[in-house]
Design an enzyme around this catalytic site. Structure first.
Site, PDB file in Angstrom:
ATOM      1  CG  HIS A 196      -0.295   0.499   2.541  1.00  0.00           C
ATOM      2  ND1 HIS A 196       0.280  -0.771   3.031  1.00  0.00           N
ATOM      3  CD2 HIS A 196      -0.478   1.328   3.272  1.00  0.00           C
ATOM      4  CE1 HIS A 196       0.618  -0.276   4.374  1.00  0.00           C
ATOM      5  NE2 HIS A 196       0.250   0.811   4.393  1.00  0.00           N
ATOM      6  CB  CYS A 320       0.037  18.766  19.212  1.00  0.00           C
ATOM      7  SG  CYS A 320       1.436  19.670  19.739  1.00  0.00           S
TER       8      CYS A 320
END
Length: 460
Positions: A196, A320
Site C-alpha cells: 500500500h 500534539c
C-alpha cells in the site's frame, strides 16, 4: 480534495485495480491444489512472485508474501535473530527506524536480548562508520531503512551493507518507502516492503531473504510460503500488488522528477511564506515526493485540522497529534523542532495547481493558529533589566511552553536566564530548537519537582 499523505498509504494504482478485479475471477482457488482451478491459481501466484522479485532485485524463491509490511518486518527480524542465536543476541538498529522495527526490537529486549540504537545526524541519516562500529562480534542482525518514512532522508545502505558484510552480520532493510522508486542498494541480506506504500492494495507485504542467510521462522509451522507466512494467500491482492509495483517502476523516472520539482518548490517557498519554519531532512539525499517541516508556536493537531478543512490531507509527527503525547521518535532523534510538524507526501499525478493552492492557504492557516494560541508576532522590545525569570508551564502541552518562553525572553537582560518548568516531553526537543532558531543559548535541563526545568540564556 488534494491527498498529500502517500507515505502513509498511496492511492490504489489503476493497474492494481484492474489486476485485482481480474484475479478475483481467476485466482480464487487454492494454489496448493492440483486440479484445474488450483493450477490456474498457482500460475498467477508464481507470476506475481516473479514480477515482485524482479522489482525487489532477488530470486523468486527468496521472496515471501506476507499479510502486511509490519508482518514482514517482524517475521524477518525474529527469523534472522533465531537463525543466528548461537552468534549472539545483539540487535543493531538506527534510532529513526519505522515503529515496526522498534517494536520488534523492544520485544527482543523483553526476551533477554540486547538492542543498540545508532544515533543519526540532524538530517536524519546515520553515519556509516558509526553504524559499522556498532557491529560487535555478538551482533546477530542489523536493521537500516532505505529511506525515512517521516522526513524522506535516504540512508547510506550500500556503505552500511559493505560494513555488515565485512563483519559477517546480515542486514535487514526496510524498503517500504523507496520500492516505488527503485530497488534498494545492493548488499542487503533481508528486505521488507509493503504494497500500500506503492499503490498496491493494503494487506500485502513482502519479505525477501537471501540464500545463505541463516533464518529460522518463528511460530507454528505451516506449509505455505516456505513456512514463513502461515495462512491462505490473498491471491487477488498479491497479484494486484505485483502488477502495481511493475507499473509504478515504469513511471518512476518521469514521475519522480516531476514530483521532486514540486517538493523543491514547497521546500523553498514555505520558509519564505511562513515565518519561523524549519524544513527538516536531507535536502538532496531524499525521496522525491516527501517533505517535512515544523512551524514554531503552532499546535500540530489544530494545524492539521485547519488544513483538512481547507481540503488538504497531510500527516504530522508532532506530539500534539499523537496518542502517546510524545514527539515523533524520528524528530527527537534528529534533534529538530517537533511542534507544528507537517509531512507532505505527494502521490502520483499531483498537479502544480494543487501545490500552489497549498502554498497559498498555508500562511494564513499558520497565522490563525498562532493567533489563537497567543504566540508573539514580533520580537518583544527589552525593558529595563530585570532578574532572571521562571516560567511555570506545567500541565501545558506543546507549543505553549515555547510560546511562554518567547513572550518573556525580552524581559531579562542580555546574559540573564529564563527557566521554563514543563512536564511536556516535547519541551525537551522544542526549547533547544527554539534557541537555535532565535540564536539564544540553551544552557541545559535541570531536575524539578515535576517535569524538568529548561534553562535558556538571552544572548541578544
Amino acid at each position: 480534495m488534494p491527498y498529500f499523505d502517500a507515505a502513509s498509504a498511496a492511492p490504489l494504482h489503476p493497474v492494481a485495480r484492474q489486476a485485482l478485479l481480474a484475479a478475483l475471477d481467476e485466482g480464487w482457488a487454492d494454489p496448493a491444489r492440483l486440479y484445474r482451478e488450483g493450477r490456474r491459481a498457482r500460475l498467477l501466484l508464481d507470476a506475481a512472485r516473479e514480477a515482485a522479485a524482479e522489482g525487489v532485485g532477488c530470486r523468486p524463491d527468496e521472496l515471501t508474501f506476507t499479510s502486511s509490511g509490519t508482518r514482514a518486518v517482524h517475521s524477518g527480524i525474529s527469523g534472522a535473530l533465531a537463525g543466528r542465536r548461537r552468534v549472539g543476541r545483539r540487535l543493531v538498529v538506527s534510532a529513526v527506524e519505522h515503529s515496526s522495527v522498534l517494536h520488534a526490537a523492544a520485544d527482543h529486549e523483553d526476551r533477554g536480548g540486547t538492542v543498540h540504537q545508532v544515533p543519526v545526524e540532524r538530517t536524519g541519516a546515520v553515519d556509516a562508520e558509526t553504524f559499522g562500529r556498532a557491529l560487535t562480534e555478538d551482533t546477530a542482525l542489523a536493521c537500516l531503512q532505505s529511506a525515512s518514512h517521516e522526513v524522506g532522508t535516504e540512508q547510506p545502505v550500500a556503505e552500511a551493507a559493505g560494513l555488515c558484510r565485512a563483519a559477517g552480520v546480515p542486514l535487514l532493510v526496510d524498503a517500504a518507502q523507496s520500492l516505488a522508486w527503485g530497488p534498494a542498494s545492493e548488499g542487503w541480506s533481508l528486505l521488507a516492503g509493503s504494497a500500500h506504500k506503492w499503490g498496491g492494495p493494503a494487506g500485502v507485504g513482502l519479505l525477501a531473504v537471501r540464500k545463505g542467510v541463516r533464518f529460522a521462522p518463528q511460530g507454528p509451522a505451516d506449509e505455505r510460503e516456505s513456512g514463513r507466512a502461515p495462512g491462505f494467500e490473498n491471491l487477488p491482492a498479491i497479484v494486484a500488488a505485483a502488477a502495481s509495483l511493475r507499473a509504478v517502476r515504469a513511471e518512476a523516472d518521469a514521475e519522480g522528477a516531476r514530483l521532486r520539482a514540486l517538493v523543491d518548490r514547497i521546500r523553498a517557498r514555505v520558509p519564505a511564506l511562513v515565518p519561523d519554519v524549519e524544513v527538516v531532512g536531507d535536502p538532496v539525499r531524499r525521496l522525491p515526493h516527501l517533505v517535512t517541516f515544523s512551524c514554531l508556536y503552532v499546535d500540530g493537531e489544530t494545524l492539521l485540522g485547519e488544513l483538512d478543512r481547507a481540503g488538504f490531507s497531510v500527516s504530522s509527527g508532532s506530539s500534539c497529534t499523537s496518542s502517546t503525547l510524545t514527539p515523533s521518535h524520528v524528530l527527537k532523534a534528529m534533534g529538530v523542532l517537533s511542534e507544528g510538524n507537517v509531512r507532505v507526501s505527494l502521490p502520483r499525478g499531483t498537479s502544480e495547481e494543487d501545490v500552489d493552492r497549498f502554498l497559498e492557504v498555508l500562511p494564513g492557516l499558520v497565522a490563525g493558529v498562532r493567533e489563537k494560541l497567543g504566540a508573539p508576532v514580533a520580537a518583544v522590545p527589552s525593558p529595563a533589566p530585570d532578574d532572571s525569570l521562571v516560567v511555570d508551564a506545567l500541565g501545558k502541552r506543546c507549543p505553549i511552553p515555547v510560546i511562554e518562553l518567547a513572550k518573556v525572553i525580552g524581559e531579562v537582560p542580555v546574559g540573564a536566564t529564563v527557566t521554563v518548568l514543563s512536564d511536556d516531553e516535547a519541551a525537551r526537543l522544542d526549547i533547544p530548537a527554539w534557541c537555535a532558531m532565535r540564536e539564544q543559548e540553551y544552557v541545559g535541563e535541570e531536575p524539578a519537582d515535576r517535569g524538568a526545568a529548561y534553562v535558556v540564556r538571552r544572548l541578544s
